[in-house]
Design a protein around this motif. Structure first.
Motif, short mmCIF file in Angstrom:
data_model
loop_
_atom_site.label_atom_id
_atom_site.label_comp_id
_atom_site.label_asym_id
_atom_site.label_seq_id
_atom_site.Cartn_x
_atom_site.Cartn_y
_atom_site.Cartn_z
N HIS A 1 -52.70 34.88 -36.49
CA HIS A 1 -53.02 36.05 -37.29
C HIS A 1 -51.96 36.20 -38.40
CE1 HIS A 1 -54.28 40.08 -38.33
NE2 HIS A 1 -53.05 40.49 -38.17
N PHE A 2 -52.41 36.60 -39.58
CA PHE A 2 -51.50 36.74 -40.71
C PHE A 2 -51.45 38.20 -41.13
CE2 PHE A 2 -53.40 32.60 -40.56
CZ PHE A 2 -52.28 31.78 -40.59
N ALA A 3 -50.40 38.89 -40.65
CA ALA A 3 -50.28 40.32 -40.95
C ALA A 3 -49.94 40.52 -42.43
CB ALA A 3 -49.21 40.95 -40.07
N ARG A 4 -49.18 39.58 -43.00
CA ARG A 4 -48.81 39.66 -44.41
C ARG A 4 -49.59 38.62 -45.20
NH1 ARG A 4 -43.76 37.81 -44.86
NH2 ARG A 4 -43.13 37.69 -42.69
N GLU B 1 -48.77 34.87 -36.69
CA GLU B 1 -48.52 35.51 -35.39
C GLU B 1 -49.48 34.96 -34.35
OE1 GLU B 1 -49.02 39.67 -36.11
OE2 GLU B 1 -47.42 39.73 -37.60
N THR B 2 -48.89 34.58 -33.21
CA THR B 2 -49.71 34.08 -32.11
C THR B 2 -48.98 34.43 -30.82
OG1 THR B 2 -50.91 32.15 -31.28
CG2 THR B 2 -48.70 31.75 -32.16
N SER B 3 -49.40 33.83 -29.70
CA SER B 3 -48.68 34.14 -28.47
C SER B 3 -48.13 32.86 -27.85
CB SER B 3 -49.57 34.90 -27.49
OG SER B 3 -50.84 34.29 -27.41
N CYS B 4 -47.02 33.04 -27.14
CA CYS B 4 -46.35 31.92 -26.48
C CYS B 4 -47.29 31.27 -25.45
CB CYS B 4 -45.09 32.43 -25.80
SG CYS B 4 -44.27 31.21 -24.76
N ALA B 5 -47.36 29.96 -25.47
CA ALA B 5 -48.27 29.26 -24.56
C ALA B 5 -47.87 29.42 -23.09
CB ALA B 5 -48.32 27.78 -24.93
N ASP C 1 -46.07 36.15 -24.62
CA ASP C 1 -45.42 37.12 -25.52
C ASP C 1 -45.78 36.77 -26.96
OD1 ASP C 1 -44.22 38.75 -23.72
OD2 ASP C 1 -42.15 38.09 -24.10
N PRO C 2 -45.79 37.80 -27.84
CA PRO C 2 -46.08 37.50 -29.25
C PRO C 2 -44.97 36.64 -29.88
CG PRO C 2 -45.58 39.84 -28.94
CD PRO C 2 -45.62 39.23 -27.58
N VAL C 3 -45.38 35.74 -30.73
CA VAL C 3 -44.46 34.85 -31.43
C VAL C 3 -44.86 34.85 -32.90
CG1 VAL C 3 -43.58 32.49 -31.64
CG2 VAL C 3 -44.39 33.31 -29.43
N THR C 4 -43.88 34.92 -33.80
CA THR C 4 -44.19 34.78 -35.23
C THR C 4 -43.57 33.48 -35.74
OG1 THR C 4 -44.22 37.17 -35.51
CG2 THR C 4 -44.00 35.85 -37.50
N LEU C 5 -44.42 32.64 -36.29
CA LEU C 5 -43.95 31.36 -36.84
C LEU C 5 -43.78 31.51 -38.34
CD1 LEU C 5 -46.54 28.98 -35.12
CD2 LEU C 5 -44.16 29.30 -34.43
N ASP C 6 -42.58 31.24 -38.85
CA ASP C 6 -42.38 31.19 -40.30
C ASP C 6 -42.70 29.79 -40.76
OD1 ASP C 6 -41.57 33.82 -41.04
OD2 ASP C 6 -39.75 33.47 -39.88
N MET C 7 -43.74 29.67 -41.55
CA MET C 7 -44.23 28.34 -41.89
C MET C 7 -44.18 28.06 -43.39
SD MET C 7 -47.64 28.32 -39.55
CE MET C 7 -47.91 26.59 -39.86
N ASP C 8 -43.84 26.82 -43.71
CA ASP C 8 -43.98 26.30 -45.07
C ASP C 8 -44.82 25.04 -44.94
OD1 ASP C 8 -42.42 27.98 -46.87
OD2 ASP C 8 -40.71 27.38 -45.63
N ALA C 9 -46.10 25.17 -45.19
CA ALA C 9 -47.00 24.03 -45.01
C ALA C 9 -47.17 23.28 -46.33
CB ALA C 9 -48.36 24.52 -44.51
#
Ligand SMILES: [Zn+2]
Ligand SMILES: [Zn+2]
Length: 178
Positions: free
Chosen positions: A38-41, A67-71, A75-83
């Motif tokens: 999920h992309f809140a921003r 934003e996703t959840s830990c496998a 718990d919620p996890v936010t990944l900062d990504m530069d694709a």
């Protein structure tokens, strides 16, 4: 959520023309079973486009907080990504470019002059998601018996788990060999 498009200027359709395009767009959730991102921003795109004659080569980056959840513990996890972005769009009315590289797959421009940014950002991010998302490398996960999050609390199940009665191989130690 409606798709967002980048309208390309007429000048970019001259062979060898180049252009920089930056901006932000809202992005709908990406589902990569079993994960949902999920992309809140809004996500940021920073694209460099080159007209190679028969196609537009698009490179650059898409930056997003997914934003996703830990496998393991959920718990919620936010990944900062530069694709990384790498895409080729065929220019309508031109012959398909001759290339040695059989890996290249061409995309189509919308109405002959627009790039579907939503699709491009989603495709670029999808390639950059980790194989497994964890809240931390040493996440302890959930207790398989009582379901408690072992990162936040402890339970007594681990002791029981070591009990021989639940171990299917426990009987082996009682076997006698003559
Ligand atoms: Zn976790
Ligand atoms: Zn437990």
């Amino acid at each position: 959520m409606e798709h967002q498009y980048l309208s390309l200027p007429e000048s970019l359709f001259e062979t060898s023309a180049v252009g920089d395009f930056r901006g932000e767009i809202p992005l709908p959730d990406i589902t990569m079973t079993p994960d949902v991102y999920h992309f809140a921003r809004p996500v940021r795109y920073d694209l460099f486009i080159t007209n190679t004659g028969g196609a537009l080569l698009v490179t650059g980056t898409v930056s997003a907080a997914a934003e996703t959840s830990c496998a393991r513990c959920l718990d919620p996890v936010t990944l900062d990504m530069d694709a990384e972005v790498e895409a080729y769009y065929l220019i309508p009315g031109k012959d398909e470019p001759i290339t040695e590289d059989e890996e290249i797959e061409y995309d189509q421009l919308v109405e002959g002059k627009k790039i579907d940014l939503t699709e491009l950002c989603q495709a670029s991010l999808a390639l950059a998601f980790p194989y497994i998302t964890l809240c931390s490398d040493d996440c302890k996960g959930l207790c398989p018996q009582c379901g408690k999050n072992l990162n936040h609390e402890t339970c007594d199940c681990a002791v029981e788990e070591a009990d021989d009665s639940t171990n299917p191989f426990a009987v082996l130690k009682d076997l006698k060999f003559d």
